[in-house]
Design a protein around this motif. Structure first.
Motif: not given
Ligand SMILES: [Zn+2]
Ligand SMILES: [Zn+2]
Length: 470
Positions: A175-193
């Motif tokens: 998931i970290v790799r995917y997020l980096r690849e799409v440019g989502a290194d900075e996440l405004k919110y992370v939700v644990g449902t």
């Protein structure tokens, strides 16, 4: 002998798409272009000027040198016709196929657009569509990551990102790799449902490895090591935690995410934070693992849950998605996140039965699913083929072109005209062994589609499909 036939078929298959109009979408909006994307030597060529201008770039053409120059926010690209050397900010870049002049338009390999603009270019063979997604798109894009028997979704709008759930423990790195690849290194919110391992398992990796501004968790606790790891990561990175309440809203770029449910319960699944993301006239509902009890509470509260795309609750378990709730959501597409051959039997036959007539996208069959909206219509595409998941033709509503139904060919009918290819009548059509109609689009013919010539189809007495071959 067989091999020869196979390669001949493959060559034919490579050529086929060029016989059809290909639809082009940039950040969820359909782009009408006088020259549509084209397949050449197995590469997708897209119109440079149309795409760059849609992204507010300035494009100029030098006829003497046959060179197109496009400039956008600090990026200048230069390509010359029939030349495999291109320049991005003066840096040489070698194209796998050269730019071509087709009907007076500069066509460049899709990969060049993705590399020069840092955008993603997706080719959907089923809908014959090219999707360009730029990192700072102003619409709303929702990505349902294929994390097996677990949940993880990424929402993005105007350069802001929200991650809803983070798969199992083993999914964290991916998931970290995917997020980096799409440019989502900075996440405004992370939700644990809710604190189950298949939702918060990889969350500690996300928090530790990336830049997380806010964590949202329900008012629920558990004694597992997985949950302790998440709390440790939050403490290590000193991230503020919000316990959201029903009705609270969070701004994500140009989209609004509202809390539909956040209740306390003995069953952790029913503590799931249920979220509804809206962008202009479109909406997406995320159920977590909330079950019927939560659905009933939402219904009796009178909260608007109508949504274009429903992320089905609890991986498609029969304990969620009541008939009444589904009717209230009235989705045009449903997404189920589950693992292939999972031991829970998710999704249940009962839930799939209720979803009859609604296009169902599944991470176990489709891989990662990406939904886009232009504010009026949602469109979905996926890693893997979707033909097997399309509802049978008999369950497809006959009303023309309702919004947000990604697999319906009717939404693409206009592009046939826009393509200007022989009045939209291709010489190759698709038939099935038992069908009485021929189709212009393989996606409309279904999973048993085989190509044939128009004249062959007619000589067999087949008639044109009312949806795609008019
Ligand atoms: Zn779950
Ligand atoms: Zn759960």
């Amino acid at each position: 002998m067989k091999k020869k036939l196979l390669s001949a078929l493959l060559a034919l298959a490579m050529l086929l798409p060029s016989a059809f109009a290909v639809d082009l979408y940039v950040d969820g909006s359909e782009l009408q272009t006088d020259v549509p994307p084209t397949i050449l030597s197995g590469r997708t060529l897209v119109p440079l000027r149309a795409i760059f201008e849609a992204l507010d770039a300035d494009v100029s053409w030098n006829g003497a040198t046959q060179t197109a120059t496009a400039a956008k926010a600090g990026t200048t690209v230069q390509v010359s016709i029939d030349n495999t050397t291109a320049y991005v900010n003066g840096q040489k870049q070698i194209l796998d196929v050269p730019a071509k002049l087709i009907d007076g338009r500069t066509m460049v390999p899709a990969r060049f657009v993705s590399e020069s603009l840092d955008a993603r270019v997706l080719w959907d063979v089923n809908t014959q569509s090219v999707y360009v997604i730029t990192p700072d798109h102003e619409s709303l894009v929702v990505e349902y990551l294929d994390v097996g028997q677990a949940d993880s979704m990424l929402l993005s709008s105007d350069g802001e990102y929200m991650l809803i759930d983070a798969g199992n423990n083993a999914d964290g790195d991916d998931i970290v790799r995917y997020l980096r690849e799409v440019g989502a290194d900075e996440l405004k919110y992370v939700v644990g449902t809710h604190p189950h391992a298949d939702h918060i398992g990889g969350m500690d990796d996300v928090i530790l490895d990336l830049d997380v501004e806010n964590v949202l968790l329900p008012r629920a606790t558990t004694t597992t090591q997985t949950y302790a790891d998440v709390l440790d990561a939050i403490e290590t990175k000193n991230v503020p935690v919000t316990v959201p309440v029903k009705g609270q809203t969070f701004q994500l770029g140009d989209a609004t995410v509202s809390v539909v449910a956040a209740q306390q319960a003995d069953d952790l699944n029913n503590t799931s934070i249920v979220l509804r993301a809206t962008y202009e006239n479109t909406s997406f509902l995320f159920m977590g693992d909330a079950e019927t009890a939560v659905e009933n509470a939402i219904l009796s509260s009178g909260t608007n849950v109508q949504s274009d795309v429903l992320k089905v609750g609890h991986h498609g378990s029969s304990t969620s998605t009541s008939t009444a709730f589904l009717a209230a959501v009235s989705p045009d597409a449903a997404v189920i996140s589950c693992g292939a051959g999972n031991s829970y039997g998710h999704p249940s036959a009962a839930t799939l039965n209720k979803l009859t007539g609604i296009p169902v996208w599944r991470t176990d069959l489709n891989g990662t699913i990406i939904a886009m909206t232009d504010g009026q219509t949602c469109r979905l595409t996926a890693d893997k083929g979707t033909a097997a998941l399309k509802p049978p033709a008999t369950t497809t509503p006959s009303t023309p072109s309702t919004p947000s139904t990604p697999s319906k060919p009717s939404t693409h009918s206009t592009s046939v005209d826009a393509g200007g290819q022989d009045d939209g009548i291709p010489s190759t059509v698709y038939i099935t062994p038992t069908g009485k109609r021929y189709h212009y689009k393989a996606s409309c013919a279904g999973k048993n589609a085989t190509p044939t010539t128009l004249s062959n189809a007619k000589s067999r007495g087949l008639t044109p499909c009312q949806k795609c071959a008019q």
